[in-house]
Motif scaffolding. Structure first.
Motif, PDB file in Angstrom:
ATOM      1  N   ALA A  68       0.840  -1.205   0.000  1.00  0.00           N
ATOM      2  CA  ALA A  68       0.000   0.000   0.000  1.00  0.00           C
ATOM      3  C   ALA A  68       0.874   1.254   0.000  1.00  0.00           C
ATOM      4  O   ALA A  68       0.599   2.223  -0.712  1.00  0.00           O
ATOM      5  N   HIS A  69       1.947   1.228   0.791  1.00  0.00           N
ATOM      6  CA  HIS A  69       2.888   2.356   0.808  1.00  0.00           C
ATOM      7  C   HIS A  69       3.520   2.549  -0.568  1.00  0.00           C
ATOM      8  O   HIS A  69       3.705   3.684  -1.028  1.00  0.00           O
ATOM      9  N   TYR A  70       3.854   1.466  -1.202  1.00  0.00           N
ATOM     10  CA  TYR A  70       4.458   1.532  -2.541  1.00  0.00           C
ATOM     11  C   TYR A  70       3.508   2.262  -3.497  1.00  0.00           C
ATOM     12  O   TYR A  70       3.906   3.187  -4.216  1.00  0.00           O
ATOM     13  N   TYR A  71       2.235   1.845  -3.494  1.00  0.00           N
ATOM     14  CA  TYR A  71       1.270   2.473  -4.391  1.00  0.00           C
ATOM     15  C   TYR A  71       0.988   3.916  -3.980  1.00  0.00           C
ATOM     16  O   TYR A  71       0.832   4.803  -4.830  1.00  0.00           O
ATOM     17  N   GLY A  72       0.912   4.155  -2.681  1.00  0.00           N
ATOM     18  CA  GLY A  72       0.663   5.511  -2.223  1.00  0.00           C
ATOM     19  C   GLY A  72       1.757   6.463  -2.648  1.00  0.00           C
ATOM     20  O   GLY A  72       1.494   7.604  -3.033  1.00  0.00           O
ATOM     21  N   ASP A  73       3.006   6.009  -2.582  1.00  0.00           N
ATOM     22  CA  ASP A  73       4.134   6.852  -3.002  1.00  0.00           C
ATOM     23  C   ASP A  73       4.047   7.214  -4.480  1.00  0.00           C
ATOM     24  O   ASP A  73       4.583   8.242  -4.904  1.00  0.00           O
ATOM     25  N   LYS A  74       3.368   6.368  -5.246  1.00  0.00           N
ATOM     26  CA  LYS A  74       3.202   6.624  -6.680  1.00  0.00           C
ATOM     27  C   LYS A  74       1.850   7.265  -6.995  1.00  0.00           C
ATOM     28  O   LYS A  74       1.470   7.389  -8.152  1.00  0.00           O
ATOM     29  N   ALA A  75       1.130   7.692  -5.922  1.00  0.00           N
ATOM     30  CA  ALA A  75      -0.189   8.322  -6.059  1.00  0.00           C
ATOM     31  C   ALA A  75      -1.206   7.402  -6.738  1.00  0.00           C
ATOM     32  O   ALA A  75      -2.159   7.867  -7.355  1.00  0.00           O
ATOM     33  N   LYS A  76      -1.012   6.086  -6.610  1.00  0.00           N
ATOM     34  CA  LYS A  76      -1.974   5.114  -7.125  1.00  0.00           C
ATOM     35  C   LYS A  76      -2.881   4.729  -5.959  1.00  0.00           C
ATOM     36  O   LYS A  76      -2.770   3.658  -5.372  1.00  0.00           O
ATOM     37  N   TYR A  77      -3.792   5.663  -5.628  1.00  0.00           N
ATOM     38  CA  TYR A  77      -4.562   5.521  -4.409  1.00  0.00           C
ATOM     39  C   TYR A  77      -5.553   4.367  -4.449  1.00  0.00           C
ATOM     40  O   TYR A  77      -5.830   3.750  -3.413  1.00  0.00           O
ATOM     41  N   GLY A  78      -6.117   4.100  -5.615  1.00  0.00           N
ATOM     42  CA  GLY A  78      -7.035   2.972  -5.713  1.00  0.00           C
ATOM     43  C   GLY A  78      -6.355   1.685  -5.291  1.00  0.00           C
ATOM     44  O   GLY A  78      -6.896   0.895  -4.495  1.00  0.00           O
ATOM     45  N   ASN A  79      -5.167   1.433  -5.802  1.00  0.00           N
ATOM     46  CA  ASN A  79      -4.397   0.245  -5.429  1.00  0.00           C
ATOM     47  C   ASN A  79      -4.067   0.249  -3.940  1.00  0.00           C
ATOM     48  O   ASN A  79      -4.152  -0.780  -3.258  1.00  0.00           O
ATOM     49  N   ALA A  80      -3.646   1.415  -3.443  1.00  0.00           N
ATOM     50  CA  ALA A  80      -3.239   1.517  -2.040  1.00  0.00           C
ATOM     51  C   ALA A  80      -4.396   1.176  -1.111  1.00  0.00           C
ATOM     52  O   ALA A  80      -4.231   0.416  -0.145  1.00  0.00           O
ATOM     53  N   PHE A  81      -5.572   1.734  -1.389  1.00  0.00           N
ATOM     54  CA  PHE A  81      -6.724   1.461  -0.525  1.00  0.00           C
ATOM     55  C   PHE A  81      -7.155  -0.004  -0.601  1.00  0.00           C
ATOM     56  O   PHE A  81      -7.629  -0.562   0.392  1.00  0.00           O
ATOM     57  N   GLU A  82      -7.004  -0.616  -1.755  1.00  0.00           N
ATOM     58  CA  GLU A  82      -7.329  -2.033  -1.863  1.00  0.00           C
ATOM     59  C   GLU A  82      -6.411  -2.867  -0.976  1.00  0.00           C
ATOM     60  O   GLU A  82      -6.856  -3.809  -0.307  1.00  0.00           O
ATOM     61  N   ASP A  83      -5.121  -2.524  -0.949  1.00  0.00           N
ATOM     62  CA  ASP A  83      -4.205  -3.262  -0.094  1.00  0.00           C
ATOM     63  C   ASP A  83      -4.446  -2.975   1.385  1.00  0.00           C
ATOM     64  O   ASP A  83      -4.256  -3.846   2.240  1.00  0.00           O
ATOM     65  N   ILE A  84      -4.867  -1.757   1.699  1.00  0.00           N
ATOM     66  CA  ILE A  84      -5.216  -1.451   3.084  1.00  0.00           C
ATOM     67  C   ILE A  84      -6.410  -2.294   3.517  1.00  0.00           C
ATOM     68  O   ILE A  84      -6.447  -2.819   4.644  1.00  0.00           O
ATOM     69  N   ALA A  85      -7.386  -2.439   2.628  1.00  0.00           N
ATOM     70  CA  ALA A  85      -8.548  -3.285   2.941  1.00  0.00           C
ATOM     71  C   ALA A  85      -8.106  -4.730   3.180  1.00  0.00           C
ATOM     72  O   ALA A  85      -8.623  -5.405   4.085  1.00  0.00           O
ATOM     73  N   ARG A  86      -7.143  -5.197   2.407  1.00  0.00           N
ATOM     74  CA  ARG A  86      -6.635  -6.556   2.613  1.00  0.00           C
ATOM     75  C   ARG A  86      -5.910  -6.671   3.953  1.00  0.00           C
ATOM     76  O   ARG A  86      -6.040  -7.676   4.659  1.00  0.00           O
ATOM     77  N   ALA A  87      -5.141  -5.647   4.287  1.00  0.00           N
ATOM     78  CA  ALA A  87      -4.427  -5.669   5.563  1.00  0.00           C
ATOM     79  C   ALA A  87      -5.410  -5.691   6.722  1.00  0.00           C
ATOM     80  O   ALA A  87      -5.222  -6.434   7.700  1.00  0.00           O
ATOM     81  N   LEU A  88      -6.481  -4.898   6.632  1.00  0.00           N
ATOM     82  CA  LEU A  88      -7.485  -4.880   7.699  1.00  0.00           C
ATOM     83  C   LEU A  88      -8.234  -6.194   7.784  1.00  0.00           C
ATOM     84  O   LEU A  88      -8.646  -6.616   8.877  1.00  0.00           O
ATOM     85  N   ALA A  89      -8.421  -6.863   6.646  1.00  0.00           N
ATOM     86  CA  ALA A  89      -9.096  -8.167   6.661  1.00  0.00           C
ATOM     87  C   ALA A  89      -8.253  -9.197   7.407  1.00  0.00           C
ATOM     88  O   ALA A  89      -8.786 -10.097   8.055  1.00  0.00           O
ATOM     89  N   VAL A  90      -6.931  -9.026   7.342  1.00  0.00           N
ATOM     90  CA  VAL A  90      -6.034  -9.937   8.060  1.00  0.00           C
ATOM     91  C   VAL A  90      -6.037  -9.627   9.550  1.00  0.00           C
ATOM     92  O   VAL A  90      -6.129 -10.519  10.397  1.00  0.00           O
ATOM     93  N   ASP A  91      -5.946  -8.329   9.901  1.00  0.00           N
ATOM     94  CA  ASP A  91      -5.931  -7.932  11.316  1.00  0.00           C
ATOM     95  C   ASP A  91      -6.406  -6.481  11.424  1.00  0.00           C
ATOM     96  O   ASP A  91      -5.661  -5.557  11.088  1.00  0.00           O
ATOM     97  N   SER A  92      -7.609  -6.310  11.898  1.00  0.00           N
ATOM     98  CA  SER A  92      -8.204  -4.967  11.974  1.00  0.00           C
ATOM     99  C   SER A  92      -7.854  -4.228  13.257  1.00  0.00           C
ATOM    100  O   SER A  92      -8.421  -3.171  13.535  1.00  0.00           O
ATOM    101  N   THR A  93      -6.902  -4.741  14.045  1.00  0.00           N
ATOM    102  CA  THR A  93      -6.531  -4.086  15.307  1.00  0.00           C
ATOM    103  C   THR A  93      -5.185  -3.386  15.229  1.00  0.00           C
ATOM    104  O   THR A  93      -4.715  -2.840  16.233  1.00  0.00           O
TER     105      THR A  93
END
Length: 352
Positions: A68-93
């Motif tokens: 997500a950081h990789y995509y965010g650094d490239k301003a590819k926010y759609g990709n970044a948010f998708e990976d954040i959603a995956r990270a939260l699905a693994v552990d939302s705490t």
């Protein structure tokens, strides 16, 4: 009465997040077109490594967050948010996920959404200094001063050498009107981090407001750190311009600052406008003033204040027709521009 309009820069820096436009994309996409083989995509070794890490550790939230950081650094926010959603699905705490989600929202100027994510971050980790300080930056703007103060103090308890915490404390005091404590806090941030550009600028602004010569020293220090920052060159020029009545040579220094700005960005129209302002209002050299206002309208044809001020120059040079044309042009661009309307009326009355 002459009313001269000067464009100024007001920088509100909450915590160094940049603002970019949204750019969507697909997870796992590569690094753009391959120049060696047009029509194919270039392979990004870093992205490949991140993809491999996810494949090998599909239940590791950090792997998704890293991508997500990789995509965010490239301003590819759609990709970044998708990976954040995956990270939260693994552990939302995990607080770092909410922290970066908030940073992404802030980078897109979605302040309300960013604020909620920083709150979530603190909910899962009440000692996370990054979350505390970034939320504090927004709390200060919202007027939640006691909340901001408590969060800043909590961050400093975690690390008494946190430069950002002192910077935020300075911003809090500045907002509350205590310029002395604000300057002290900004200076502490500089002591902790001698390369803290924003802190130098803030101290410079405080001293400039007091017409204190120390303003130039702090602006010069900021310039040493970021020599191509238009913001600090402009702030320095404005300080010199506004205190030139004490020493005329300051106007010459201000001109040099504006010239530097134009070398960095030839279309920065306020530089030409303010040079015209100095020649008109302070030095009464109307030919030179008109020249720079002409440069301003050439760069920005919609600059009605520049037409008005050039009209003042022409009027002072007894060029009535030229002055009338400029006043009328200013009004054509802004029919509610009272200064131009009054000037035109005055000119027409004087010609009767």
């Amino acid at each position: 009465m002459r009313v001269i309009v000067v464009i100024s820069i007001c920088a509100l820096v909450l915590f160094g997040a940049s603002c970019n436009r949204t750019n969507s994309g697909k997870p796992g996409e590569t690094g753009g077109e391959n120049p060696a083989n047009p029509g194919t995509e270039a392979v990004d070794p870093l992205l490949e490594s991140l993809n491999k890490k996810i494949t090998e550790n599909p239940n590791d939230f950090q792997a998704y967050l890293d991508r997500a950081h990789y995509y965010g650094d490239k301003a590819k926010y759609g990709n970044a948010f998708e990976d954040i959603a995956r990270a939260l699905a693994v552990d939302s705490t995990k607080a770092p996920i909410y922290l970066y989600k908030g940073e992404l929202f802030f980078s897109q100027e979605k302040i309300k959404e960013a604020y909620e994510e920083f709150k979530n971050c603190i909910r899962f980790d009440g000692t996370n200094s990054d979350c505390l300080l970034k939320k504090s930056g927004i709390d200060i703007v919202l007027g939640n001063y006691d909340v901001a103060r408590e969060q800043i103090n909590t961050a400093l308890k975690q690390n008494e050498y946190n430069a950002l915490a002192y910077y935020m404390r300075g911003r809090l005091y500045k907002t509350l009107g205590d310029t002395s404590l604000a300057a002290s806090s900004y200076k502490t941030a500089i002591e902790v981090d001698p390369d803290y550009y924003d802190a130098y600028v803030e101290v410079g602004l405080l001293y400039a407001g007091q017409k204190n010569e120390l303003a130039k020293e702090y602006y010069n220090s900021a310039i040493d750190i970021r020599p191509r920052s238009i913001e600090v060159w402009y702030n320095k020029a404005m300080y010199l311009q506004e205190t030139g009545y004490r020493r005329k040579d300051k106007y010459k220094e201000a001109f040099a600052c504006y010239d530097t700005i134009l070398k960095i960005d030839k279309n920065f129209v306020a530089a030409d406008f303010n040079k015209g302002f100095i020649w008109l209002e302070y030095l009464q050299n109307y030919d030179s003033a008109a020249h720079y206002f002409s440069n301003a309208v050439q760069t920005f044809p919609g600059y009605f204040q520049a037409y008005y001020n050039r009209g003042l120059c022409y009027e002072s040079l007894d060029k009535g027709k030229e002055a009338e044309a400029d006043y009328r042009q200013a009004l054509a661009l802004n029919p509610r521009y009272d200064d131009a309307a009054k000037a035109l009326d005055r000119l027409l009355r004087s010609e009767k």
